[in-house]
Scaffold this motif. Structure first.
Motif, PDB file in Angstrom:
ATOM      1  N   ARG A  98      33.081  61.035  39.427  1.00 16.99           N
ATOM      2  CA  ARG A  98      32.528  61.549  40.681  1.00 16.99           C
ATOM      3  C   ARG A  98      32.254  60.413  41.671  1.00 16.99           C
ATOM      4  NH1 ARG A  98      31.559  65.339  43.637  1.00 16.99           N
ATOM      5  NH2 ARG A  98      29.674  66.454  44.090  1.00 16.99           N
ATOM      6  N   ASP A  99      32.005  59.222  41.156  1.00 15.70           N
ATOM      7  CA  ASP A  99      31.723  58.078  42.020  1.00 15.70           C
ATOM      8  C   ASP A  99      32.918  57.682  42.880  1.00 15.70           C
ATOM      9  OD1 ASP A  99      32.984  57.343  39.599  1.00 15.70           O
ATOM     10  OD2 ASP A  99      32.410  55.255  39.893  1.00 15.70           O
ATOM     11  N   ASP A 122      36.352  67.370  44.073  1.00 18.70           N
ATOM     12  CA  ASP A 122      35.025  67.211  43.470  1.00 18.70           C
ATOM     13  C   ASP A 122      35.009  67.697  42.025  1.00 18.70           C
ATOM     14  OD1 ASP A 122      33.832  66.110  45.722  1.00 18.70           O
ATOM     15  OD2 ASP A 122      33.246  68.057  46.528  1.00 18.70           O
ATOM     16  N   ALA A 136      37.074  65.384  39.748  1.00 14.78           N
ATOM     17  CA  ALA A 136      36.346  64.127  39.568  1.00 14.78           C
ATOM     18  C   ALA A 136      35.173  64.303  38.616  1.00 14.78           C
ATOM     19  CB  ALA A 136      35.861  63.618  40.922  1.00 14.78           C
ATOM     20  N   GLU A 137      34.469  65.420  38.750  1.00 11.76           N
ATOM     21  CA  GLU A 137      33.337  65.677  37.867  1.00 11.76           C
ATOM     22  C   GLU A 137      33.804  65.859  36.429  1.00 11.76           C
ATOM     23  OE1 GLU A 137      29.959  69.080  37.453  1.00 11.76           O
ATOM     24  OE2 GLU A 137      30.422  68.355  39.475  1.00 11.76           O
ATOM     25  N   VAL A 179      35.038  59.799  44.480  1.00  9.38           N
ATOM     26  CA  VAL A 179      35.397  60.801  45.489  1.00  9.38           C
ATOM     27  C   VAL A 179      35.210  60.256  46.904  1.00  9.38           C
ATOM     28  CG1 VAL A 179      34.803  63.062  46.462  1.00  9.38           C
ATOM     29  CG2 VAL A 179      34.977  62.769  43.993  1.00  9.38           C
TER      30      VAL A 179
END
Length: 150
Positions: free
Chosen positions: A43-44, A34, A37-38, A46
Motif C-alpha cells: 500500500r505504501d 488500492d 496494493a493492499e 500507491v
C-alpha cells in the motif's frame, strides 16, 4: 479488474463467464490499484505510482507533436461491429480488442472512405490502453510518446 474489460467495465470477455460463476464483481475504476496494493502488502507504493503518473503526463505532452484536429477512438471488437466511428474525424486511433487489426480495417472500403483513413492519419494503440488502470494509462502514454515524439 486485471485484463481488458468489456465495454461496461466488466470482466474481460475471455473469462467473464468464469468470473460470473464465481461471483466476482468488478471494482470501480481507481479502486483497483488500492485493492491490489493492499492485497500484496504494498500500500505504501500507491502514492508513488500515482505521483509518477501525474509527473509523466505533462512530460509526454511537451515531448509530442499532437496531430491537428479532433480524433476518434475506434474499438475493434471480436463481434466485428464498429464502435465510436464518426465519419468526419480527421484523426483516428484503433484499439484492437480481439477484432480486426488496423491493417485489416484499412483494407475495408467502409473504413478506407473515412477522412482519417484516407489521409493516413490512423494509429494503433495497444489493447491495454483501453484499461482504466495505472498500467493501461501509463502504457497509453508510452505509446503516444512513441508515435508522436518530437
Amino acid at each position: 479488474m486485471l485484463g481488458v474489460t468489456d465495454l461496461h467495465g466488466g470482466s474481460p470477455p475471455s473469462w467473464s463467464a468464469e468470473a460470473q460463476q464465481q461471483g466476482t464483481t468488478a471494482l470501480p475504476a481507481g479502486e483497483q490499484l488500492d485493492l491490489v496494493a493492499e492485497a500484496a502488502g504494498r500500500r505504501d507504493g500507491v502514492q508513488e505510482l500515482a505521483s509518477a503518473y501525474e509527473e509523466e503526463v505533462p512530460q509526454v505532452r511537451q515531448q509530442v507533436e499532437v496531430p491537428q484536429g479532433t480524433a476518434v477512438f475506434i474499438l475493434s471488437l471480436p463481434n466485428g461491429k464498429p464502435h465510436l466511428v464518426p465519419a468526419d474525424a480527421p484523426n483516428a486511433f484503433v484499439v484492437d480488442l480481439g477484432g480486426r487489426s488496423l491493417a485489416e480495417l484499412q483494407a475495408d472500403p467502409l473504413y478506407a472512405a473515412l477522412p482519417s483513413f484516407a489521409a493516413g492519419s490512423v494509429w494503433e494503440l495497444p489493447a491495454t490502453s483501453y484499461r482504466p488502470d495505472h498500467d493501461g494509462t501509463v502504457g497509453a502514454l508510452d505509446a503516444l510518446a512513441q508515435l508522436f515524439g518530437a
